[in-house]
Structure formats: structure tokens, C-alpha cells
Write an enzyme that holds these catalytic residues in place. Structure first.
Site, PDB file in Angstrom:
ATOM      1  N   MET A 102       6.042  -0.114   2.459  1.00  0.00           N
ATOM      2  CA  MET A 102       5.363  -0.720   3.954  1.00  0.00           C
ATOM      3  C   MET A 102       6.261   0.431   4.921  1.00  0.00           C
ATOM      4  SD  MET A 102       5.422  -4.816   4.370  1.00  0.00           S
ATOM      5  CE  MET A 102       4.775  -4.664   5.970  1.00  0.00           C
TER       6      MET A 102
ATOM      7  N   CYS B 286      16.092   2.358   2.076  1.00  0.00           N
ATOM      8  CA  CYS B 286      16.502   3.344   1.176  1.00  0.00           C
ATOM      9  C   CYS B 286      16.959   2.783  -0.142  1.00  0.00           C
ATOM     10  CB  CYS B 286      17.415   4.591   1.569  1.00  0.00           C
ATOM     11  SG  CYS B 286      19.110   4.084   1.782  1.00  0.00           S
TER      12      CYS B 286
ATOM     13  N   ASP C  63      -7.837   0.459   0.567  1.00  0.00           N
ATOM     14  CA  ASP C  63      -6.533   0.182   1.226  1.00  0.00           C
ATOM     15  C   ASP C  63      -5.890  -1.140   0.638  1.00  0.00           C
ATOM     16  OD1 ASP C  63      -4.054   0.718   2.469  1.00  0.00           O
ATOM     17  OD2 ASP C  63      -4.629  -0.132   4.616  1.00  0.00           O
ATOM     18  N   GLU C  64      -4.497  -1.263   0.667  1.00  0.00           N
ATOM     19  CA  GLU C  64      -3.723  -2.384   0.080  1.00  0.00           C
ATOM     20  C   GLU C  64      -4.156  -2.553  -1.437  1.00  0.00           C
ATOM     21  OE1 GLU C  64      -1.296  -3.865   1.825  1.00  0.00           O
ATOM     22  OE2 GLU C  64      -1.950  -3.578   3.862  1.00  0.00           O
ATOM     23  N   ALA C  65      -4.482  -1.679  -2.437  1.00  0.00           N
ATOM     24  CA  ALA C  65      -4.838  -1.718  -3.583  1.00  0.00           C
ATOM     25  C   ALA C  65      -4.274  -2.621  -4.546  1.00  0.00           C
ATOM     26  CB  ALA C  65      -4.718  -0.322  -4.363  1.00  0.00           C
TER      27      ALA C  65
ATOM     28  N   CYS D 289      14.652   4.752   6.340  1.00  0.00           N
ATOM     29  CA  CYS D 289      15.452   3.343   6.340  1.00  0.00           C
ATOM     30  C   CYS D 289      16.021   2.771   7.628  1.00  0.00           C
ATOM     31  CB  CYS D 289      16.703   3.593   5.170  1.00  0.00           C
ATOM     32  SG  CYS D 289      17.850   2.425   5.227  1.00  0.00           S
TER      33      CYS D 289
ATOM     34  N   SER E 228       5.264   3.298   5.520  1.00  0.00           N
ATOM     35  CA  SER E 228       5.662   4.835   5.109  1.00  0.00           C
ATOM     36  C   SER E 228       4.337   5.755   5.451  1.00  0.00           C
ATOM     37  CB  SER E 228       5.816   4.882   3.207  1.00  0.00           C
ATOM     38  OG  SER E 228       4.606   4.554   2.839  1.00  0.00           O
ATOM     39  N   GLY E 229       3.405   4.905   5.833  1.00  0.00           N
ATOM     40  CA  GLY E 229       2.292   5.949   6.533  1.00  0.00           C
ATOM     41  C   GLY E 229       1.206   5.894   5.719  1.00  0.00           C
ATOM     42  N   LYS E 230       1.033   5.083   4.512  1.00  0.00           N
ATOM     43  CA  LYS E 230       0.004   4.988   3.723  1.00  0.00           C
ATOM     44  C   LYS E 230      -1.200   4.856   4.352  1.00  0.00           C
ATOM     45  CE  LYS E 230       1.421   1.483   1.271  1.00  0.00           C
ATOM     46  NZ  LYS E 230       2.523   1.230   2.166  1.00  0.00           N
TER      47      LYS E 230
HETATM   48  P1  ADP Z   1       2.125   1.850   5.774  1.00  0.00           P
HETATM   49  O1  ADP Z   1       0.504   1.564   5.382  1.00  0.00           O
HETATM   50  O2  ADP Z   1       2.572   2.224   4.726  1.00  0.00           O
HETATM   51  O3  ADP Z   1       2.302   0.467   5.764  1.00  0.00           O
HETATM   52  P2  ADP Z   1       1.367   2.837   8.259  1.00  0.00           P
HETATM   53  O4  ADP Z   1       0.382   4.048   8.081  1.00  0.00           O
HETATM   54  O5  ADP Z   1       0.685   1.411   8.640  1.00  0.00           O
HETATM   55  O6  ADP Z   1       2.236   2.704   7.033  1.00  0.00           O
HETATM   56  O7  ADP Z   1       2.160   2.927   9.247  1.00  0.00           O
HETATM   57  C1  ADP Z   1       3.109   4.197   9.521  1.00  0.00           C
HETATM   58  C2  ADP Z   1       3.568   4.139  10.945  1.00  0.00           C
HETATM   59  O8  ADP Z   1       4.744   3.232  11.124  1.00  0.00           O
HETATM   60  C3  ADP Z   1       4.633   5.264  11.358  1.00  0.00           C
HETATM   61  O9  ADP Z   1       3.913   6.404  11.648  1.00  0.00           O
HETATM   62  C4  ADP Z   1       5.392   4.700  12.228  1.00  0.00           C
HETATM   63  O10 ADP Z   1       4.871   4.913  13.721  1.00  0.00           O
HETATM   64  C5  ADP Z   1       5.505   3.365  12.050  1.00  0.00           C
HETATM   65  N1  ADP Z   1       6.859   2.902  11.718  1.00  0.00           N
HETATM   66  C6  ADP Z   1       7.559   1.563  11.848  1.00  0.00           C
HETATM   67  N2  ADP Z   1       8.706   1.738  11.098  1.00  0.00           N
HETATM   68  C7  ADP Z   1       8.560   2.629  10.300  1.00  0.00           C
HETATM   69  C8  ADP Z   1       9.899   3.306   9.505  1.00  0.00           C
HETATM   70  N3  ADP Z   1      11.036   2.600   9.055  1.00  0.00           N
HETATM   71  N4  ADP Z   1       9.667   4.426   8.796  1.00  0.00           N
HETATM   72  C9  ADP Z   1       8.308   5.151   9.101  1.00  0.00           C
HETATM   73  N5  ADP Z   1       7.790   4.832   9.978  1.00  0.00           N
HETATM   74  C10 ADP Z   1       7.889   3.683  10.703  1.00  0.00           C
HETATM   75 ZN    ZN Z   2      19.721   3.287   4.000  1.00  0.00          ZN
END
Ligand code: ADP
Ligand code: ZN
Length: 206
Positions: free
Chosen positions: A18, A178, A89-91, A146, A20-22
């Protein structure tokens, strides 16, 4: 892969923890497919109604409209046969049939773009992502930051005491961690045997 010429299908997977920008990455790729004038359809499972029932919304608030399905099979019933690019999304919440369905779509010439969690809150591979990664043409692993130490984070840390595999929608219940800072939750007895030695030690001393 970002090449939208030709009519050969394929499967692209974006996976990671979560935050990570997926979703951001999935949305970016789907927008580019639209720019290439491809017919795009986007699906998300019913379980994820965090922000919107008719859109995928990333944590940074980028959005794209999406159709909600109860499971992977419903993608086929909702699919317009003219669709060239299928976003999912959310596969990890779509169910095991997703692998077969993604294959079927790719075999019939569609570009299938999938995003999902690769591991659960105990650090275990999250079905059906491993199988999906195995059959995909392209794999991107996204890492978060992290929240404990600032290193690249591959884990989703559950902060509450719930032992359910899926807890969605409760703000502040998860954060990225991490490898070093991740603490696997307290697993139920029947899941205990599946943990790695490191996780077992972490659990035992928790
Ligand atoms: P995912 O789909 O992997 O949950 P999202 O695409 O919805 O991720 O969101 C990514 C965004 O979340 C980043 O661009 C940043 O703005 C925000 N964010 C919040 N917490 C973190 C974190 N711990 N590391 C990186 N980005 C984070
Ligand atoms: Zn750490």
C-alpha cells in the site's frame, strides 16, 4: 509497456505494498492508452469503496472512472467486446479466476493492465498475484517509503489488532514499512505454519 500499436494482447502487472503508487501508475498508463486513442475499460472489486464507487482514486487523489465488479468473472459480463485496454485495480481482491480471465483477454488481443498488493499484512504472497506475475509479459514492482525509517518499503504494516485478512477502508490502519521495520501481525494458529522463520520469531516475541 506503453506501446499501443498492433493488436497483440499482453498482461502488465504493477505490484507492491500500500502507498507505493500502484494506483497512480495504473491510472497513468490507462490515461496514456486513452491518449493513444485506445478504447479503455477499467474495473475494481466491490470491496474497495474507500473513496468512490465509480472511480479508482489514488492516495495522491489522481482518479479514473472504473466499473465495480463482485469478482473477476464479472469482468467478462461487463466487458464491451470493442475494448482494447482493460485496467484492473486491487487485483488481489478479485479472486483466483482472475489469472485465467486475464490470460483469456490477452489471448484475444487485449492489453491487460493489472495493479495489486503482492503481499498481505503478514508478508505472505497474496493470491492470485504470484500466478499473475508468472504469466505476465511485464512486471513492475513499486516500493513505498518506510514510515519508521525512510528506507524503501515493500511491506504493508497493519496497525490495528484485527486478524482478518481483509480490512479495507479504515483510515490510518495501515502504513508502509521496510523489511527491517516490518512486524508481522499476530497470526491465527492455522496460518502460523506458513510463516518464515523470521516472521515466527517476530510473532513469538511480540
Ligand atoms: P497504492 O495504490 O500503491 O496504495 P497510490 O497510488 O494510491 O498507492 O498512492 C501513492 C501516493 O501515496 C504517493 O504518491 C504519495 O503521495 C502517497 N503516500 C502516502 N504515504 C506514502 C508512503 N509511505 N510512501 C510513499 N508514498 C506515500
Ligand atoms: Zn524501515
Amino acid at each position: 509497456m506503453d506501446v499501443f500499436t498492433g493488436n497483440m494482447g499482453w498482461i502488465e502487472v504493477v505490484c507492491g505494498p500500500m502507498f507505493s503508487g500502484k494506483s497512480e501508475e495504473l491510472i497513468r498508463r490507462l490515461r496514456r492508452a486513452r491518449i493513444a486513442r485506445k478504447r479503455v475499460q477499467v474495473f475494481k472489486p466491490v470491496i474497495d469503496d474507500r473513496y468512490s464507487e465509480y472511480e479508482i482514486v489514488s492516495h495522491s487523489d489522481t482518479r479514473i472512472e472504473a466499473e465495480v465488479v463482485n469478482n473477476a468473472k464479472e469482468i467478462l459480463t461487463k466487458l464491451d467486446w470493442r475494448t482494447e485496454v482493460v485496467g484492473i485495480d486491487e487485483a488481489n481482491f478479485m479472486g483466483p479466476e482472475l489469472v485465467e480471465i486475464a490470460q483469456q483477454l490477452a489471448d484475444t488481443g487485449k492489453k491487460v493492465l493489472v495493479a495489486g498488493l503482492d503481499t498481505d499484512y503478514l508478508g505472505r504472497p497474496f493470491p492470485p498475484m504470484p500466478d499473475l506475475l508468472a504469466v505476465a509479459e511485464s512486471i513492475t514492482k513499486t516500493l513505498a517509503i518506510c514510515m519508521r525509517c525512510g528506507n524503501p518499503a515493500k511491506h504493508t504494516q497493519r496497525l490495528s489488532g484485527s486478524e482478518d485478512l481483509i480490512v479495507v477502508g479504515a483510515g490510518g490502519m495501515y502504513e508502509a514499512r521496510c523489511r527491517r521495520c516490518f512486524e508481522a501481525g499476530i497470526p491465527k494458529q492455522e496460518t502460523f505454519d506458513f510463516l518464515s522463520p523470521k516472521q515466527r520469531t517476530a510473532t513469538a516475541s511480540a
